[in-house]
Design a protein around this motif. Structure first.
Motif, PDB file in Angstrom:
ATOM      1  N   LEU A 286     -15.610  26.908 -12.095  1.00 19.69           N
ATOM      2  CA  LEU A 286     -16.757  27.786 -12.306  1.00 19.69           C
ATOM      3  C   LEU A 286     -16.354  29.244 -12.435  1.00 19.69           C
ATOM      4  O   LEU A 286     -16.841  29.956 -13.306  1.00 19.69           O
ATOM      5  CB  LEU A 286     -17.767  27.605 -11.173  1.00 19.69           C
ATOM      6  N   TRP A 287     -15.437  29.722 -11.573  1.00 23.76           N
ATOM      7  CA  TRP A 287     -15.043  31.136 -11.628  1.00 23.76           C
ATOM      8  C   TRP A 287     -14.372  31.452 -12.965  1.00 23.76           C
ATOM      9  O   TRP A 287     -14.574  32.521 -13.523  1.00 23.76           O
ATOM     10  CB  TRP A 287     -14.125  31.490 -10.457  1.00 23.76           C
ATOM     11  N   ARG A 288     -13.591  30.527 -13.488  1.00 23.41           N
ATOM     12  CA  ARG A 288     -12.914  30.761 -14.768  1.00 23.41           C
ATOM     13  C   ARG A 288     -13.906  30.691 -15.922  1.00 23.41           C
ATOM     14  O   ARG A 288     -13.804  31.452 -16.886  1.00 23.41           O
ATOM     15  CB  ARG A 288     -11.804  29.732 -14.960  1.00 23.41           C
ATOM     16  N   ALA A 289     -14.876  29.778 -15.826  1.00 25.41           N
ATOM     17  CA  ALA A 289     -15.894  29.678 -16.866  1.00 25.41           C
ATOM     18  C   ALA A 289     -16.727  30.946 -16.940  1.00 25.41           C
ATOM     19  O   ALA A 289     -17.054  31.421 -18.027  1.00 25.41           O
ATOM     20  CB  ALA A 289     -16.792  28.470 -16.600  1.00 25.41           C
ATOM     21  N   ALA A 290     -17.053  31.524 -15.783  1.00 25.02           N
ATOM     22  CA  ALA A 290     -17.839  32.757 -15.771  1.00 25.02           C
ATOM     23  C   ALA A 290     -17.024  33.934 -16.281  1.00 25.02           C
ATOM     24  O   ALA A 290     -17.538  34.789 -16.997  1.00 25.02           O
ATOM     25  CB  ALA A 290     -18.335  33.045 -14.361  1.00 25.02           C
ATOM     26  N   LEU A 291     -15.761  33.996 -15.922  1.00 20.96           N
ATOM     27  CA  LEU A 291     -14.920  35.124 -16.324  1.00 20.96           C
ATOM     28  C   LEU A 291     -14.616  35.101 -17.812  1.00 20.96           C
ATOM     29  O   LEU A 291     -14.720  36.117 -18.495  1.00 20.96           O
ATOM     30  CB  LEU A 291     -13.620  35.127 -15.512  1.00 20.96           C
ATOM     31  N   PHE A 292     -14.256  33.931 -18.340  1.00 20.22           N
ATOM     32  CA  PHE A 292     -13.834  33.835 -19.733  1.00 20.22           C
ATOM     33  C   PHE A 292     -14.893  33.258 -20.656  1.00 20.22           C
ATOM     34  O   PHE A 292     -14.678  33.160 -21.853  1.00 20.22           O
ATOM     35  CB  PHE A 292     -12.562  32.989 -19.832  1.00 20.22           C
ATOM     36  N   GLY A 293     -16.036  32.825 -20.130  1.00 24.58           N
ATOM     37  CA  GLY A 293     -17.107  32.273 -20.958  1.00 24.58           C
ATOM     38  C   GLY A 293     -16.780  30.891 -21.494  1.00 24.58           C
ATOM     39  O   GLY A 293     -17.042  30.599 -22.647  1.00 24.58           O
ATOM     40  N   LEU A 294     -16.225  30.023 -20.649  1.00 23.22           N
ATOM     41  CA  LEU A 294     -15.806  28.692 -21.082  1.00 23.22           C
ATOM     42  C   LEU A 294     -16.941  27.684 -20.940  1.00 23.22           C
ATOM     43  O   LEU A 294     -17.637  27.650 -19.933  1.00 23.22           O
ATOM     44  CB  LEU A 294     -14.605  28.229 -20.257  1.00 23.22           C
ATOM     45  N   CYS A 295     -17.085  26.846 -21.943  1.00 23.75           N
ATOM     46  CA  CYS A 295     -18.099  25.796 -21.935  1.00 23.75           C
ATOM     47  C   CYS A 295     -17.751  24.757 -20.877  1.00 23.75           C
ATOM     48  O   CYS A 295     -16.599  24.336 -20.775  1.00 23.75           O
ATOM     49  CB  CYS A 295     -18.154  25.137 -23.312  1.00 23.75           C
ATOM     50  N   PRO A 296     -18.735  24.298 -20.073  1.00 22.65           N
ATOM     51  CA  PRO A 296     -18.441  23.279 -19.061  1.00 22.65           C
ATOM     52  C   PRO A 296     -18.146  21.909 -19.654  1.00 22.65           C
ATOM     53  O   PRO A 296     -17.564  21.068 -18.991  1.00 22.65           O
ATOM     54  CB  PRO A 296     -19.693  23.242 -18.201  1.00 22.65           C
TER      55      PRO A 296
ATOM     56  N   ASP B  95     -22.371  37.577 -25.696  1.00 25.66           N
ATOM     57  CA  ASP B  95     -22.156  38.976 -25.378  1.00 25.66           C
ATOM     58  C   ASP B  95     -21.696  39.023 -23.926  1.00 25.66           C
ATOM     59  O   ASP B  95     -21.253  38.024 -23.389  1.00 25.66           O
ATOM     60  CB  ASP B  95     -23.473  39.735 -25.580  1.00 25.66           C
ATOM     61  N   LEU B  96     -21.807  40.175 -23.278  1.00 24.22           N
ATOM     62  CA  LEU B  96     -21.375  40.270 -21.882  1.00 24.22           C
ATOM     63  C   LEU B  96     -22.081  39.274 -20.987  1.00 24.22           C
ATOM     64  O   LEU B  96     -21.464  38.647 -20.126  1.00 24.22           O
ATOM     65  CB  LEU B  96     -21.598  41.686 -21.353  1.00 24.22           C
TER      66      LEU B  96
ATOM     67  N   ILE C  98     -21.145  43.667 -11.157  1.00 20.66           N
ATOM     68  CA  ILE C  98     -22.507  43.259 -11.486  1.00 20.66           C
ATOM     69  C   ILE C  98     -22.505  42.344 -12.709  1.00 20.66           C
ATOM     70  O   ILE C  98     -23.173  41.300 -12.721  1.00 20.66           O
ATOM     71  CB  ILE C  98     -23.420  44.478 -11.718  1.00 20.66           C
ATOM     72  N   ILE C  99     -21.742  42.707 -13.726  1.00 18.45           N
ATOM     73  CA  ILE C  99     -21.662  41.861 -14.922  1.00 18.45           C
ATOM     74  C   ILE C  99     -21.071  40.500 -14.566  1.00 18.45           C
ATOM     75  O   ILE C  99     -21.566  39.453 -14.994  1.00 18.45           O
ATOM     76  CB  ILE C  99     -20.858  42.559 -16.037  1.00 18.45           C
ATOM     77  N   TYR C 100     -20.021  40.483 -13.746  1.00 18.27           N
ATOM     78  CA  TYR C 100     -19.420  39.201 -13.358  1.00 18.27           C
ATOM     79  C   TYR C 100     -20.384  38.383 -12.506  1.00 18.27           C
ATOM     80  O   TYR C 100     -20.454  37.165 -12.652  1.00 18.27           O
ATOM     81  CB  TYR C 100     -18.107  39.416 -12.614  1.00 18.27           C
ATOM     82  N   ALA C 101     -21.151  39.028 -11.645  1.00 15.67           N
ATOM     83  CA  ALA C 101     -22.116  38.296 -10.822  1.00 15.67           C
ATOM     84  C   ALA C 101     -23.197  37.654 -11.690  1.00 15.67           C
ATOM     85  O   ALA C 101     -23.605  36.511 -11.441  1.00 15.67           O
ATOM     86  CB  ALA C 101     -22.741  39.224  -9.784  1.00 15.67           C
ATOM     87  N   VAL C 102     -23.653  38.354 -12.708  1.00 19.76           N
ATOM     88  CA  VAL C 102     -24.646  37.792 -13.621  1.00 19.76           C
ATOM     89  C   VAL C 102     -24.037  36.615 -14.381  1.00 19.76           C
ATOM     90  O   VAL C 102     -24.650  35.545 -14.510  1.00 19.76           O
ATOM     91  CB  VAL C 102     -25.173  38.868 -14.599  1.00 19.76           C
ATOM     92  N   ARG C 103     -22.825  36.795 -14.878  1.00 17.97           N
ATOM     93  CA  ARG C 103     -22.160  35.710 -15.610  1.00 17.97           C
ATOM     94  C   ARG C 103     -21.928  34.497 -14.712  1.00 17.97           C
ATOM     95  O   ARG C 103     -22.095  33.360 -15.142  1.00 17.97           O
ATOM     96  CB  ARG C 103     -20.834  36.208 -16.185  1.00 17.97           C
ATOM     97  N   LEU C 104     -21.547  34.741 -13.468  1.00 12.41           N
ATOM     98  CA  LEU C 104     -21.300  33.654 -12.530  1.00 12.41           C
ATOM     99  C   LEU C 104     -22.582  32.873 -12.242  1.00 12.41           C
ATOM    100  O   LEU C 104     -22.590  31.643 -12.227  1.00 12.41           O
ATOM    101  CB  LEU C 104     -20.702  34.205 -11.237  1.00 12.41           C
TER     102      LEU C 104
END
Length: 147
Positions: free
Chosen positions: A28-38, A48-49, A114-120
């Protein structure tokens, strides 16, 4: 004989103990950071961000379009902001750095967290949605056992 034709495996190599290569669902942390499909691991979770598409361009997994009404996604940034405020106050009380240092430190750190928290939070929602579609969600397995 050496090479591909007559190659011999070393007796010290134990392939049974080696970790299997997992394809598909990244952590999950890598998917949120790099935008990886599950589903497939492609970089298609975010356009976007923090904006999500309707589905994965590679495997077609439905992301739900970011679910604009997701209230759970607001708690991550609020928690991150509260932690940063506490750390900033402690730093100011203990060392009293100059204002320019505070600005150089906290503005980029706040924006990134904040951006990473939203993505996560959004990636967690997509992961939960993907798990329920596959049938690995606890509610689905309970329903299957009752039938």
């Amino acid at each position: 004989m050496y090479g591909a034709v007559g190659a011999h495996r070393s007796p010290h190599t134990d392939l049974a103990k080696a970790d299997p290569v997992e394809k598909g669902q990244p952590p999950l942390w890598r998917a949120a950071l790099f935008g990886l499909c599950p589903g497939c691991g492609a970089r298609s979770l975010f356009e976007d961000l923090a904006q999500m598409p309707q589905n994965c361009a590679t495997c077609g997994l439905d992301f739900g379009g970011g679910s604009a009404g997701n209230r759970r996604a607001a708690f991550g940034p609020l928690l991150a902001a509260a932690v940063l405020i506490v750390i900033a106050l402690l730093l100011d009380l203990l060392w009293q750095p100059p204002l320019w240092f505070q600005l150089l430190l906290w503005v980029p750190l706040t924006m990134a967290s904040i951006i990473y928290a939203v993505r996560l939070a959004r990636a967690a929602g997509v992961y939960a949605r993907a798990a329920s579609m596959v049938g690995t969600h606890p509610k689905d397995s309970e329903n299957d056992q009752d039938s």
